[in-house]
Motif scaffolding. Structure first.
Motif, PDB file in Angstrom:
ATOM      1  N   MET A  70       0.842  -1.209   0.000  1.00 45.07           N
ATOM      2  CA  MET A  70       0.000   0.000   0.000  1.00 45.07           C
ATOM      3  C   MET A  70       0.870   1.250   0.000  1.00 45.07           C
ATOM      4  SD  MET A  70      -3.033  -0.959   2.635  1.00 45.07           S
ATOM      5  CE  MET A  70      -4.372   0.005   1.984  1.00 45.07           C
ATOM      6  N   ASP A  71       0.433   2.214  -0.773  1.00 43.81           N
ATOM      7  CA  ASP A  71       1.111   3.504  -0.823  1.00 43.81           C
ATOM      8  C   ASP A  71       0.354   4.451   0.092  1.00 43.81           C
ATOM      9  OD1 ASP A  71       2.703   5.624  -1.545  1.00 43.81           O
ATOM     10  OD2 ASP A  71       1.598   6.045  -3.402  1.00 43.81           O
ATOM     11  N   GLY A  72       1.012   4.953   1.130  1.00 40.03           N
ATOM     12  CA  GLY A  72       0.337   5.768   2.128  1.00 40.03           C
ATOM     13  C   GLY A  72       0.369   7.251   1.843  1.00 40.03           C
ATOM     14  N   ASN A  74      -2.085   9.209   0.329  1.00 42.29           N
ATOM     15  CA  ASN A  74      -3.313   9.961   0.607  1.00 42.29           C
ATOM     16  C   ASN A  74      -3.949   9.487   1.908  1.00 42.29           C
ATOM     17  OD1 ASN A  74      -5.049   7.765   0.129  1.00 42.29           O
ATOM     18  ND2 ASN A  74      -5.245   8.268  -2.038  1.00 42.29           N
ATOM     19  N   GLU A  76      -7.042   8.599   2.726  1.00 40.15           N
ATOM     20  CA  GLU A  76      -7.946   7.449   2.680  1.00 40.15           C
ATOM     21  C   GLU A  76      -7.163   6.137   2.728  1.00 40.15           C
ATOM     22  OE1 GLU A  76     -10.987   5.436  -0.467  1.00 40.15           O
ATOM     23  OE2 GLU A  76     -11.034   7.616  -0.301  1.00 40.15           O
ATOM     24  N   LYS A  77      -6.093   6.065   1.954  1.00 36.19           N
ATOM     25  CA  LYS A  77      -5.279   4.844   1.959  1.00 36.19           C
ATOM     26  C   LYS A  77      -4.581   4.665   3.304  1.00 36.19           C
ATOM     27  CE  LYS A  77      -4.478   3.975  -2.867  1.00 36.19           C
ATOM     28  NZ  LYS A  77      -3.527   3.652  -3.901  1.00 36.19           N
ATOM     29  N   ARG A  78      -4.183   5.758   3.927  1.00 37.28           N
ATOM     30  CA  ARG A  78      -3.542   5.680   5.234  1.00 37.28           C
ATOM     31  C   ARG A  78      -4.520   5.142   6.276  1.00 37.28           C
ATOM     32  NH1 ARG A  78      -0.722  11.021   6.458  1.00 37.28           N
ATOM     33  NH2 ARG A  78      -0.063  10.643   4.338  1.00 37.28           N
ATOM     34  N   THR A  80      -7.143   3.191   5.652  1.00 39.98           N
ATOM     35  CA  THR A  80      -7.325   1.769   5.349  1.00 39.98           C
ATOM     36  C   THR A  80      -6.142   0.959   5.852  1.00 39.98           C
ATOM     37  OG1 THR A  80      -8.622   2.344   3.390  1.00 39.98           O
ATOM     38  CG2 THR A  80      -7.729   0.114   3.486  1.00 39.98           C
ATOM     39  N   ALA A  81      -4.943   1.488   5.654  1.00 37.89           N
ATOM     40  CA  ALA A  81      -3.737   0.799   6.114  1.00 37.89           C
ATOM     41  C   ALA A  81      -3.731   0.675   7.640  1.00 37.89           C
ATOM     42  CB  ALA A  81      -2.489   1.535   5.634  1.00 37.89           C
TER      43      ALA A  81
END
Length: 112
Positions: A70-72, A74, A76-78, A80-81
């Motif tokens: 996962m690329d953190g 943004n 939203e992705k952070r 989710t991570a």
């Protein structure tokens, strides 16, 4: 006092090696249990616990692979991570508790 910093990749490698060690130990316990057969003391509880531990370890490994990819960048992705990381921590706790019970029950033949 100055501390030495550990490279995050070294931590990941060490954790991965520990995970592999635990998976191998569970596979060995499962092999021993199967070779003893249903006559072994606590056969079915041990069988369930060892299989559950192996399944959780495999799922944890997959989640760690997803988490690592996962690329953190943004928010939203952070988020989710972070949630996935919390699930992984819960799974690791469950694996630890399960393996404590497997060790407590032990694998040994009964009687004769």
């Amino acid at each position: 006092m100055t501390g030495t910093k550990v490279d995050p990749e070294q931590k990941t490698l060490a954790k991965g090696l520990l995970d592999i060690g635990l998976l191998m130990a569970n596979a060995s316990q499962l092999k021993s249990l199967i070779s003893l057969g249903p006559d072994a003391e606590y056969y079915y509880p041990n069988m369930v616990l060892i299989c559950l531990s192996i399944a959780l370890q495999v799922m944890t490994g997959v989640m760690l692979l997803v988490l690592g990819s996962m690329d953190g960048n943004n928010l939203e992705k952070r988020s989710t991570a972070n949630r996935l990381n919390n699930v992984v921590v819960g799974f690791v706790f469950a694996i630890t508790v399960i393996n404590v019970f497997v060790g407590a029950f032990g694998i040994k033949r009964t009687g004769n």
